[in-house]
Design a protein around this motif. Structure first.
Motif, PDB file in Angstrom:
ATOM      1  N   GLY A   1       0.834  -1.198   0.000  1.00 43.54           N
ATOM      2  CA  GLY A   1       0.000   0.000   0.000  1.00 43.54           C
ATOM      3  C   GLY A   1       0.867   1.245   0.000  1.00 43.54           C
ATOM      4  N   ALA A   2       0.229   2.394  -0.117  1.00 43.36           N
ATOM      5  CA  ALA A   2       0.943   3.674  -0.062  1.00 43.36           C
ATOM      6  C   ALA A   2       0.846   4.202   1.367  1.00 43.36           C
ATOM      7  CB  ALA A   2       0.344   4.667  -1.052  1.00 43.36           C
ATOM      8  N   GLN A   3       1.847   3.912   2.167  1.00 42.62           N
ATOM      9  CA  GLN A   3       1.821   4.223   3.594  1.00 42.62           C
ATOM     10  C   GLN A   3       1.909   5.727   3.849  1.00 42.62           C
ATOM     11  OE1 GLN A   3       4.466   0.171   4.353  1.00 42.62           O
ATOM     12  NE2 GLN A   3       5.097   2.059   5.334  1.00 42.62           N
ATOM     13  N   ASP A   4       1.081   6.216   4.774  1.00 42.60           N
ATOM     14  CA  ASP A   4       1.196   7.625   5.168  1.00 42.60           C
ATOM     15  C   ASP A   4       0.808   7.839   6.628  1.00 42.60           C
ATOM     16  OD1 ASP A   4      -1.523   7.376   5.091  1.00 42.60           O
ATOM     17  OD2 ASP A   4      -1.887   9.069   3.751  1.00 42.60           O
TER      18      ASP A   4
ATOM     19  N   ARG B   1      -6.727  -2.392   4.090  1.00 45.38           N
ATOM     20  CA  ARG B   1      -7.460  -2.809   2.888  1.00 45.38           C
ATOM     21  C   ARG B   1      -7.277  -4.300   2.633  1.00 45.38           C
ATOM     22  NH1 ARG B   1      -7.105  -0.068  -3.162  1.00 45.38           N
ATOM     23  NH2 ARG B   1      -7.780  -1.889  -4.342  1.00 45.38           N
ATOM     24  N   ARG B   2      -8.355  -4.929   2.205  1.00 48.64           N
ATOM     25  CA  ARG B   2      -8.275  -6.323   1.778  1.00 48.64           C
ATOM     26  C   ARG B   2      -7.778  -6.364   0.338  1.00 48.64           C
ATOM     27  NH1 ARG B   2     -13.110 -10.901   1.953  1.00 48.64           N
ATOM     28  NH2 ARG B   2     -11.854 -12.640   1.133  1.00 48.64           N
ATOM     29  N   VAL B   3      -6.832  -7.249   0.063  1.00 50.46           N
ATOM     30  CA  VAL B   3      -6.305  -7.390  -1.288  1.00 50.46           C
ATOM     31  C   VAL B   3      -6.494  -8.827  -1.761  1.00 50.46           C
ATOM     32  CG1 VAL B   3      -4.647  -5.505  -1.173  1.00 50.46           C
ATOM     33  CG2 VAL B   3      -3.976  -7.755  -0.357  1.00 50.46           C
TER      34      VAL B   3
ATOM     35  N   LEU C   1      -2.598  -4.245   5.173  1.00 47.83           N
ATOM     36  CA  LEU C   1      -3.167  -5.118   4.150  1.00 47.83           C
ATOM     37  C   LEU C   1      -3.601  -6.427   4.794  1.00 47.83           C
ATOM     38  CD1 LEU C   1      -0.398  -4.670   1.415  1.00 47.83           C
ATOM     39  CD2 LEU C   1      -2.625  -3.529   1.457  1.00 47.83           C
ATOM     40  N   VAL C   2      -4.723  -6.974   4.320  1.00 47.28           N
ATOM     41  CA  VAL C   2      -5.171  -8.296   4.768  1.00 47.28           C
ATOM     42  C   VAL C   2      -5.570  -9.108   3.545  1.00 47.28           C
ATOM     43  CG1 VAL C   2      -5.963  -7.464   7.023  1.00 47.28           C
ATOM     44  CG2 VAL C   2      -7.575  -7.540   5.106  1.00 47.28           C
TER      45      VAL C   2
ATOM     46  N   ALA D   1      -6.067 -16.747   7.152  1.00 49.87           N
ATOM     47  CA  ALA D   1      -6.017 -15.364   6.663  1.00 49.87           C
ATOM     48  C   ALA D   1      -4.881 -14.640   7.381  1.00 49.87           C
ATOM     49  CB  ALA D   1      -7.341 -14.658   6.920  1.00 49.87           C
ATOM     50  N   ILE D   2      -4.360 -13.611   6.733  1.00 48.65           N
ATOM     51  CA  ILE D   2      -3.225 -12.877   7.292  1.00 48.65           C
ATOM     52  C   ILE D   2      -3.449 -11.372   7.198  1.00 48.65           C
ATOM     53  CG2 ILE D   2      -1.478 -14.647   6.856  1.00 48.65           C
ATOM     54  CD1 ILE D   2      -0.732 -13.137   4.275  1.00 48.65           C
ATOM     55  N   GLY D   3      -2.677 -10.650   7.991  1.00 46.92           N
ATOM     56  CA  GLY D   3      -2.656  -9.197   7.918  1.00 46.92           C
ATOM     57  C   GLY D   3      -1.252  -8.701   8.208  1.00 46.92           C
TER      58      GLY D   3
END
Length: 565
Positions: A370-373, A379-381, A402-403, A430-432
């Motif tokens: 993702g675009a970290q800020d 977000r689920r991908v 991300l998950v 599932a992972i995150g």
């Protein structure tokens, strides 16, 4: 003339109409003061959300305002009308301008106007108090800090609730108010300049070719001997400033020249600073080792990977954290730099990704980021997102977590002192993987990721395994009061904040993230802390603080494998 001190609480809500977020006001709180600054009346009213029906968990935790509190509340424009009638002819005062900006934003959204109906005269209390206390203005003075400086006991007040914050503001004002010093701070809101000034967004000019940057701004002299310094590198952008390396032609002193150009309503403000170059350590010798509760393994291709000892035997799961060992990058990027935006060549970074994917046995083309800020958006991908953020353009702005429940989709987050958080649900497979800087930590990134996995995969927190990766340890993470105050506002902050007594504090990001995980329902025996400090191991890991930003990027990886593989 009365003074009315107003405070608001709001919830960040996504508006389909705007295709973006709005700070939707959910509570008004105000006190009315007479000429002697006695509180003569109070106003407190919830506002019914219309953009979104649900308050975010972070705001609910911060304010203790629940969705149930707002069920019978009035819509925004009705509350505005009631407040206008209650306030009457007065000077409106708020702590800082953010509440006024929220009012303007909500009036525009719900009423279509560009002004606030009840706003006739206005005072920024924060600005007034800073002036009266002779604060230098380098750091904005928080309300709690102002109360502390004035020895005001605010223990009975509920912070981050509108009415109590307005009461505390009144207590602060009462201590330092004089009519003569207050009058010059009163702004006429009927003057068109008022709205232009208050809504003007200060910007930083980060394009060296901008016509607003003059040639003389780019020249630096040596702070050692006063000689002319010659630029030796390209201009790069970092922390809203332009930076490059310089060398004095007279004495040979090398330093980093920092140029910050700020465009404010009043005009351009230019500041320059010479920063000593940090000493860049060479990467650590390539040897297998146990470091705290993690294991350093040198793979056949020479790449060094860190893994959690407690997670090494989990089936169908691949996890690791990169080190500086085994890449092709040089100088401050040596050797395994995985950041495309650090100043290293793209060719080096791509080769480093190929090497680390080979070492970790993950499909390099599927690595997704993702675009970290420093927010708490998760977000689920899916496999459709494979390669996003690395090989494909970023389409996940402001995503720090991300998950997924799909195999062969390696998740990646960047961290170089910030905290990488790993999650695995063995029941739903599932992972995150999340990035938690200090802002993400204090705002509950750990909890936000757990909640996202509950929402997407029906994960039960008590089944979840969580791990806290390499990042800056408490002993190394020294912060100033404004940062510490964010953590001190959390429950049981004494468990992760230490006051050094000199205006400095030490914060334990590991313990704070652990507290959020426990609060989200993760069992204590299911939480692993790697215990590896990036700052103490800067020859093994890139540390932003050690090198003052002159560095490459570490990355955390997490991937599910096919269960029948």
């Amino acid at each position: 003339m009365n003074i009315v001190i107003l405070d608001l609480e709001w919830n960040g809500a996504y508006s389909r109409r705007l295709h973006g977020f709005i700070n939707e006001i959910i509570e008004f709180g105000a006190v009315k003061l007479d000429a002697q600054l006695n509180i003569t009346d109070r106003f407190s009213c919830f506002v019914k959300p219309q953009v979104t029906k649900k308050i975010s968990a972070v705001i609910s935790d911060l304010t203790n305002i629940t969705d149930a509190n707002l069920l019978d509340a009035r819509p925004y424009m009705q509350v505005m009308s009631r407040f206008k009638k209650w306030a009457g002819d007065c000077v409106i005062a708020t702590w800082g301008t953010s509440d006024i900006l929220a009012l303007i934003e909500n009036c525009r959204y719900f009423g279509g106007g560009e002004t606030v109906p009840f706003l006739q005269r206005y005072v920024d209390l924060q600005q007034y108090v800073e002036k009266r206390l002779d604060e230098d203005g380098k750091e904005q003075l928080g309300l709690s800090k102002a109360a502390e400086l004035l020895s005001i006991d605010d223990g009975a007040l509920d912070h981050h609730r509108a009415l109590d914050d307005s009461v505390l503001s009144a207590m602060v004002l009462e201590r330092i108010y004089t009519k003569d010093t207050f009058r010059p701070f009163i702004q006429d809101c009927k003057d068109p300049e008022f709205y232009r000034r208050i809504t003007f967004k200060t910007t930083y000019i980060c394009d060296v070719n901008s016509p607003l940057i003059e040639k003389e701004h780019l020249h630096f002299t040596c702070e050692k001997c006063g000689g002319e310094a010659k630029r030796r590198g390209k201009w790069t952008v970092k922390n809203k400033s332009l930076r490059s390396t310089f060398k004095c032609e007279k004495c040979g002193y090398e330093f980093c020249g920092q140029l910050r150009v700020k465009q404010k309503y009043e005009g351009i403000i230019v500041s320059r600073k010479s920063i000593p170059l940090p000493k860049i350590e060479k990467p650590r010798r390539a040897e297998n080792a146990d470091i705290a509760d993690m294991r350093l393994t040198i793979k056949e291709n020479g790449v060094g990977l860190l893994t959690f000892k407690a997670w090494e035997n989990i089936p169908y799961l691949t996890h690791c954290f990169s080190t500086r060992i085994g890449g092709v990058s040089e100088e401050e990027f040596a050797a395994m730099n995985l950041g495309f935006n650090r100043g290293d060549s793209d060719e080096n970074v791509k080769e480093n990704f190929r090497l680390i994917a080979q070492a970790a046995n993950i499909p390099v083309e599927n690595i997704t980021a993702g675009a970290q800020d420093h927010h708490t958006n998760v977000r689920r991908v899916t496999i459709k997102n494979a390669g996003t953020g690395i090989w494909k353009p970023k389409d996940m702005e402001s995503v720090d977590g991300l998950v997924t429940d799909e195999p062969n989709l390696p998740l990646l987050i960047y961290a170089a002192d910030c905290v990488p958080l790993y999650f695995y649900d063995p029941i739903h497979h599932a992972i995150g993987l999340s990035h938690a800087g200090w802002r993400g930590t204090v705002n509950g990134m750990a909890k936000a990721t757990v909640e996202k996995m509950q929402e997407e995969f029906d994960t039960r927190p008590e089944d979840l395994l969580a791990a806290i990766g390499p990042s800056i340890a408490k002993e190394c993470f020294e912060v100033d009061a404004p940062c510490a105050e964010e953590f001190l506002a959390l429950p049981d902050s004494d468990k992760f904040v230490t006051n050094d007594g000199n205006g400095k504090f030490h914060v334990d990001l590991w313990a704070c993230n652990r507290a959020f995980l426990l609060g989200a329902g993760v069992l204590p025996e299911h939480i692993t802390t790697g215990g590896v400090c990036t700052m103490c191991n800067s020859d093994l890991l890139f540390s932003h603080r050690v090198t003052r930003g002159k560095r490459g990027s570490n990355a955390g990886f997490l991937m599910l494998r096919e269960q029948n593989a």
